[in-house]
Design an enzyme around this catalytic site. Structure first.
Site: not given
Ligand SMILES: Cc1cc2nc3c(=O)[nH]c(=O)nc-3n(C[C@H](O)[C@H](O)[C@H](O)COP(=O)(O)OP(=O)(O)OC[C@H]3O[C@@H](n4cnc5c(N)ncnc54)[C@H](O)[C@@H]3O)c2cc1C
Length: 305
Positions: A125, A175, A178, A217-218, A280
């Site tokens: 990570d 991976r 954001k 990403t979500h 977090r």
């Molecule tokens: C499999 C995976 C591994 C990751 N590993 C790392 C890593 O190694 N280092 C790092 O810095 N980051 C990591 N992340 C976190 C990532 O950097 C983002 O902070 C996180 O995914 C939110 O960004 P997004 O692209 O989903 O978009 P966003 O715009 O933040 O989210 C899109 C939508 O998803 C939903 N959402 C997102 N996160 C959450 C939550 N926690 N709870 C509830 N709803 C939520 C909301 O509905 C939001 O509107 C990881 C994420 C994933 C999916």
């Protein structure tokens, strides 16, 4: 930061532990390996792969790093014995990265070697920007010895285009996310739209360069953009997978799986859930708002994993 986010951050230190527990329940598989395996099997039924993460905080001594390493070694043996895919994610600061890079490299090397024996894969990570250089260096060192290893790039960081170009040249396993950490403006994009566009730009660099990409990403806009790019490039499913966190946007996850794209879910478990959850929440106030909406029943994904 919205008023609600600010309120949540402000009161976080005094929120009772059981309430933080209620926040986190759907994002964490549970305390034990059995809890995690139950989750992994349910995800498999739903057409998803999984990566397991043992919850843990940044540690400060060798005495703390050794048990963290050993816990991962045991985890690899146990999930292999349980007959599920051997795939784990680890945080390099749990292995001593912040105080002794060579020592951390040795600890992570032991985990990657054991994973290779078990036919498994290890993802390092990416943590906050103070660790990016060290993490990439550990990755590059170990990648010369192992192929069952991947790393993470963060689209929010201004440096990442250069990192992506360098990594793409080695056709690696990345991976792309954001980035969860709030970083200084000097080194990090802040504007949501720029981060989105940068994400798609980086994704294109990595995919065109032949890397295997975990599209983490979500964000529905990014999922759409990634699907479009995959189609334009004519990529087979062996070249990428979507990735989401346990408990986050399960409806979107189902849509992606139903479209025939590979999906991996990040499944954290373990006793250190409190530190993880509150850290977090503190690190990303936007997330606090999302979770609060969820707890208050204002999210369409409520009660689904
Ligand atoms: C499999 C995976 C591994 C990751 N590993 C790392 C890593 O190694 N280092 C790092 O810095 N980051 C990591 N992340 C976190 C990532 O950097 C983002 O902070 C996180 O995914 C939110 O960004 P997004 O692209 O989903 O978009 P966003 O715009 O933040 O989210 C899109 C939508 O998803 C939903 N959402 C997102 N996160 C959450 C939550 N926690 N709870 C509830 N709803 C939520 C909301 O509905 C939001 O509107 C990881 C994420 C994933 C999916």
């Amino acid at each position: 930061m919205s008023l609600l986010d600010r309120m949540i951050i402000g009161v976080l230190p005094v929120i009772p532990r059981p309430i933080v527990g209620a926040f986190s329940r759907r994002y964490i598989a549970g305390l034990t390996l059995e809890d995690a395996l139950r989750e992994v099997r349910a995800l498999k039924q739903a057409g998803c792969r999984a990566t397991l993460d043992i919850l843990g905080e940044s540690i400060r001594s060798r005495e703390e790093a050794i048990p963290a390493r050993d816990a991962y070694l045991t985890l690899l043996d146990d999930i292999h014995a349980a007959g599920v895919e051997v795939n784990v994610s680890l945080k390099p600061t749990q292995f001593g990265l912040t105080f002794d890079r060579a020592f951390a490299t040795d600890n992570i090397r032991a985990v990657v070697a054991r994973a290779r024996e078990r036919g498994g894969f290890v993802r390092i990570d990416m943590e906050d920007a103070s660790t990016t250089d060290a993490t990439l260096e550990v990755y590059r060192t170990l990648r010369r010895e192992f192929s069952n290893l991947g790393v993470v790039l963060q689209a929010a960081l201004r440096r990442t285009t250069a990192d992506a170009v360098a990594l793409a040249a080695t056709q690696t396993n990345v991976r792309l996310c954001k980035g969860i950490y709030i970083e200084p403006y000097r080194i990090s994009w802040r504007d949501r739209e720029i981060i989105r566009q940068n994400y798609l730009h980086l994704l294109e660099i990595l995919l065109r360069g032949g890397s295997y990409v975990g599209i983490a990403t979500h964000d529905e806009y990014l999922v759409w953009g990634a699907m479009r790019l995959i189609q334009d490039l004519g990529l087979p499913p062996e070249k990428y997978e979507f990735q989401m966190l346990l408990g986050v946007t399960p409806r979107l996850r189902e849509v992606v799986v139903a479209s025939g794209h590979p999906m991996r879910v990040y499944v954290p478990f373990g006793k250190q859930w409190y530190a993880y959850s509150s850290r977090r929440l503190r690190e990303n106030p936007g997330m606090a708002g999302m979770i609060a909406k969820d707890v208050l029943g204002l999210s369409p994904d409520r009660r689904r994993r």
